[in-house]
Design a protein around this motif. Structure first.
Motif, PDB file in Angstrom:
ATOM      1  N   LEU A 213       0.778  -1.228  -0.011  1.00 43.58           N
ATOM      2  CA  LEU A 213      -0.051  -0.008  -0.189  1.00 43.58           C
ATOM      3  C   LEU A 213       0.999   1.340   0.130  1.00 43.58           C
ATOM      4  O   LEU A 213       0.605   2.135  -0.797  1.00 43.58           O
ATOM      5  CB  LEU A 213      -0.902   0.142   1.193  1.00 43.58           C
ATOM      6  CG  LEU A 213      -2.211   0.691   1.255  1.00 43.58           C
ATOM      7  CD1 LEU A 213      -2.821   0.231  -0.130  1.00 43.58           C
ATOM      8  CD2 LEU A 213      -2.768   0.484   2.445  1.00 43.58           C
ATOM      9  N   GLU A 214       2.131   1.111   0.821  1.00 47.14           N
ATOM     10  CA  GLU A 214       2.691   2.493   0.851  1.00 47.14           C
ATOM     11  C   GLU A 214       3.437   2.680  -0.291  1.00 47.14           C
ATOM     12  O   GLU A 214       3.949   3.826  -0.711  1.00 47.14           O
ATOM     13  CB  GLU A 214       3.765   2.134   1.888  1.00 47.14           C
ATOM     14  CG  GLU A 214       3.235   2.400   3.416  1.00 47.14           C
ATOM     15  CD  GLU A 214       4.337   1.810   4.388  1.00 47.14           C
ATOM     16  OE1 GLU A 214       5.283   1.655   4.232  1.00 47.14           O
ATOM     17  OE2 GLU A 214       3.663   1.907   5.603  1.00 47.14           O
ATOM     18  N   GLN A 215       3.461   1.646  -1.455  1.00 49.80           N
ATOM     19  CA  GLN A 215       4.256   1.791  -2.767  1.00 49.80           C
ATOM     20  C   GLN A 215       3.287   3.248  -3.363  1.00 49.80           C
ATOM     21  O   GLN A 215       3.976   3.737  -4.196  1.00 49.80           O
ATOM     22  CB  GLN A 215       4.330   0.812  -3.388  1.00 49.80           C
ATOM     23  CG  GLN A 215       5.044  -0.303  -3.168  1.00 49.80           C
ATOM     24  CD  GLN A 215       5.140  -1.644  -3.894  1.00 49.80           C
ATOM     25  OE1 GLN A 215       6.223  -1.623  -4.389  1.00 49.80           O
ATOM     26  NE2 GLN A 215       4.148  -2.231  -3.927  1.00 49.80           N
ATOM     27  N   ALA A 216       1.878   3.223  -2.915  1.00 46.94           N
ATOM     28  CA  ALA A 216       1.166   4.128  -3.775  1.00 46.94           C
ATOM     29  C   ALA A 216       2.016   5.778  -3.733  1.00 46.94           C
ATOM     30  O   ALA A 216       1.894   6.425  -4.549  1.00 46.94           O
ATOM     31  CB  ALA A 216      -0.302   4.271  -3.003  1.00 46.94           C
ATOM     32  N   ASP A 217       2.366   5.860  -2.353  1.00 48.20           N
ATOM     33  CA  ASP A 217       3.031   7.250  -2.235  1.00 48.20           C
ATOM     34  C   ASP A 217       4.296   7.478  -2.939  1.00 48.20           C
ATOM     35  O   ASP A 217       4.548   8.445  -3.300  1.00 48.20           O
ATOM     36  CB  ASP A 217       3.499   7.300  -0.723  1.00 48.20           C
ATOM     37  CG  ASP A 217       2.067   7.271   0.154  1.00 48.20           C
ATOM     38  OD1 ASP A 217       0.937   7.296  -0.426  1.00 48.20           O
ATOM     39  OD2 ASP A 217       2.357   6.812   1.593  1.00 48.20           O
ATOM     40  N   ILE A 218       4.899   6.241  -3.112  1.00 50.10           N
ATOM     41  CA  ILE A 218       6.256   6.330  -3.716  1.00 50.10           C
ATOM     42  C   ILE A 218       6.110   6.636  -5.354  1.00 50.10           C
ATOM     43  O   ILE A 218       6.648   7.362  -5.940  1.00 50.10           O
ATOM     44  CB  ILE A 218       7.109   4.805  -3.601  1.00 50.10           C
ATOM     45  CG1 ILE A 218       7.438   4.599  -1.827  1.00 50.10           C
ATOM     46  CG2 ILE A 218       8.706   4.984  -4.309  1.00 50.10           C
ATOM     47  CD1 ILE A 218       7.852   3.487  -1.738  1.00 50.10           C
ATOM     48  N   ILE A 219       5.276   5.715  -5.635  1.00 51.24           N
ATOM     49  CA  ILE A 219       4.821   5.782  -7.310  1.00 51.24           C
ATOM     50  C   ILE A 219       4.246   6.977  -7.626  1.00 51.24           C
ATOM     51  O   ILE A 219       4.569   7.674  -8.570  1.00 51.24           O
ATOM     52  CB  ILE A 219       3.875   4.764  -7.488  1.00 51.24           C
ATOM     53  CG1 ILE A 219       4.544   3.157  -7.280  1.00 51.24           C
ATOM     54  CG2 ILE A 219       3.487   4.745  -9.045  1.00 51.24           C
ATOM     55  CD1 ILE A 219       3.511   2.257  -7.565  1.00 51.24           C
ATOM     56  N   SER A 220       3.767   7.601  -6.690  1.00 52.84           N
ATOM     57  CA  SER A 220       2.831   8.976  -6.893  1.00 52.84           C
ATOM     58  C   SER A 220       4.101  10.176  -7.018  1.00 52.84           C
ATOM     59  O   SER A 220       3.749  11.254  -7.756  1.00 52.84           O
ATOM     60  CB  SER A 220       2.030   9.460  -5.745  1.00 52.84           C
ATOM     61  OG  SER A 220       0.886   8.627  -5.894  1.00 52.84           O
ATOM     62  N   GLY A 221       5.334   9.742  -6.314  1.00 54.51           N
ATOM     63  CA  GLY A 221       6.160  10.816  -6.653  1.00 54.51           C
ATOM     64  C   GLY A 221       7.144  10.691  -7.841  1.00 54.51           C
ATOM     65  O   GLY A 221       7.885  11.497  -7.884  1.00 54.51           O
ATOM     66  N   LEU A 222       6.579   9.685  -8.702  1.00 55.09           N
ATOM     67  CA  LEU A 222       7.528   9.337  -9.787  1.00 55.09           C
ATOM     68  C   LEU A 222       6.908  10.109 -11.213  1.00 55.09           C
ATOM     69  O   LEU A 222       5.920  10.189 -11.159  1.00 55.09           O
ATOM     70  CB  LEU A 222       7.594   7.891 -10.233  1.00 55.09           C
ATOM     71  CG  LEU A 222       8.226   7.116  -9.262  1.00 55.09           C
ATOM     72  CD1 LEU A 222       8.254   5.799  -9.909  1.00 55.09           C
ATOM     73  CD2 LEU A 222      10.051   7.402  -9.246  1.00 55.09           C
TER      74      LEU A 222
END
Ligand code: SF4
Length: 322
Positions: A213-222
């Motif tokens: 779930l936390e990957q959503a924040d990382i991906i959103s920053g790309l």
């Protein structure tokens, strides 16, 4: 405006679906439906030929996702011809096509080879652009210069297999690159104005649901244009199938019901600026080790996710500040 007792919202993507949908993105871009036609142009993969590794990623069996008309023994033109015939029969309205270089790593060759294969595809009547699937470590400045130049003449997207934002997972599945490699490739591609896509898998061994779930924040920053997601499926004949048989408790595969809940929560945290191409994957049953999701088809899951978004009155990016 209200729908039932609910206010109808304007979403930043300009249509009323509750996520930034790929089909709508192309309709807005081209004014009509655009269909992808897959191609296996005979590229290979550095994670298979020994350059980066041997045996490949532990889940990989390209045959499970390659349409049957895609064979490197056929020319690019012949594969497009067969793909167009197939899609014309299936979706009567498609008028334009994107040549999708899908199998293996489609920038793993010299610029001359890439140029010749891509130009052949662009020469086919009705092909308006290219989507090029590759690995983050199969790109460099020379290739990006070439792709940037080509992208000024047609629609062009580079789609990177990233799979996970966590290096511990990338090691575990033998990807042969790090998340930092992926981030650099994405940033340098997007910086040249090239549409940039990424692919991720949910349910990889060693990751908790919270980490996924936390990957959503990382991906959103790309700086991504598009993104594809799918649930982990165990494919026959892969290293992962062997690992799964030996240690099934190491894997927490999603049931489709769990995936619905998870994906809605994920979407709420995903940037509204990113177009979502795919929610799930569906390998043909003959390739699946185990039951998979039985008779639940991809379009049913998409409908169920959209229904759930409606019931919860939520949408892509509701919990982001962007
Ligand atoms: S990079 Fe792609 S083609 Fe190569 S082994 Fe991994 S999944 Fe398979």
């Amino acid at each position: 405006m209200t729908s039932g007792n609910r206010t109808k919202r304007e979403y930043p993507w300009g249509h009323d679906r509750r996520f930034n949908s790929y089909s709508s993105y192309f309709r807005q871009l081209f004014g009509a439906r655009v269909q992808k036609v897959s191609i296996d142009a005979g590229f290979t993969c550095p994670n298979r030929d020994g350059t980066k590794g041997r045996g490949g990623c532990t889940y990989c069996n390209n045959d499970a996702f390659n349409p049957s008309y895609c064979m490197p023994s056929k020319s690019v033109t012949q594969q497009i011809e067969e793909g167009v015939t197939f899609h014309k029969w299936r979706y009567k309205e498609a008028v334009s096509y994107l040549a999708y270089f899908q199998a293996y790593s489609n920038t793993y060759a010299s610029v001359e080879v890439m140029n010749s294969l891509y130009r052949e595809a662009l020469g086919y009547p009705g092909v308006v652009g290219l989507i090029i699937g590759t690995r983050p470590d199969c790109i460099d400045d020379e290739k990006l210069d070439f792709l940037q130049e080509l992208s000024s003449k047609c629609y062009l997207a580079v789609e990177y297999g990233i799979e996970s934002c966590y290096d511990k997972t990338l090691r575990r599945i033998n990807r042969g690159h790090t998340f930092d490699d992926a981030e650099k490739a994405v940033r340098s591609t997007a910086a040249r104005g090239i549409n940039t896509g990424a692919h991720f898998i949910f349910g990889l061994p060693g990751e908790t649901r919270e980490e996924m779930l936390e990957q959503a924040d990382i991906i959103s920053g790309l700086p991504l244009t598009t993104v594809k997601f799918h649930q982990l499926q165990i494919i026959k004949g892969t290293t992962m199938e062997m690992e799964f048989r030996q240690n099934p408790h190491d894997f927490e595969l999603f049931s489709w019901e769990e995936y619905l809940d998870f994906f809605v929560r994920f979407l709420e945290r995903l940037s509204p600026a990113i177009v979502v191409e795919r929610f799930t994957g569906e390998a043909p049953p003959r390739f699946l080790s185990g039951q998979g999701w039985g008779k639940k088809r991809t379009d049913q899951i998409v409908n169920l996710i959209e229904k759930r978004l409606e019931e919860l009155d939520t949408w892509q990016g509701r919990l982001t500040s962007k």
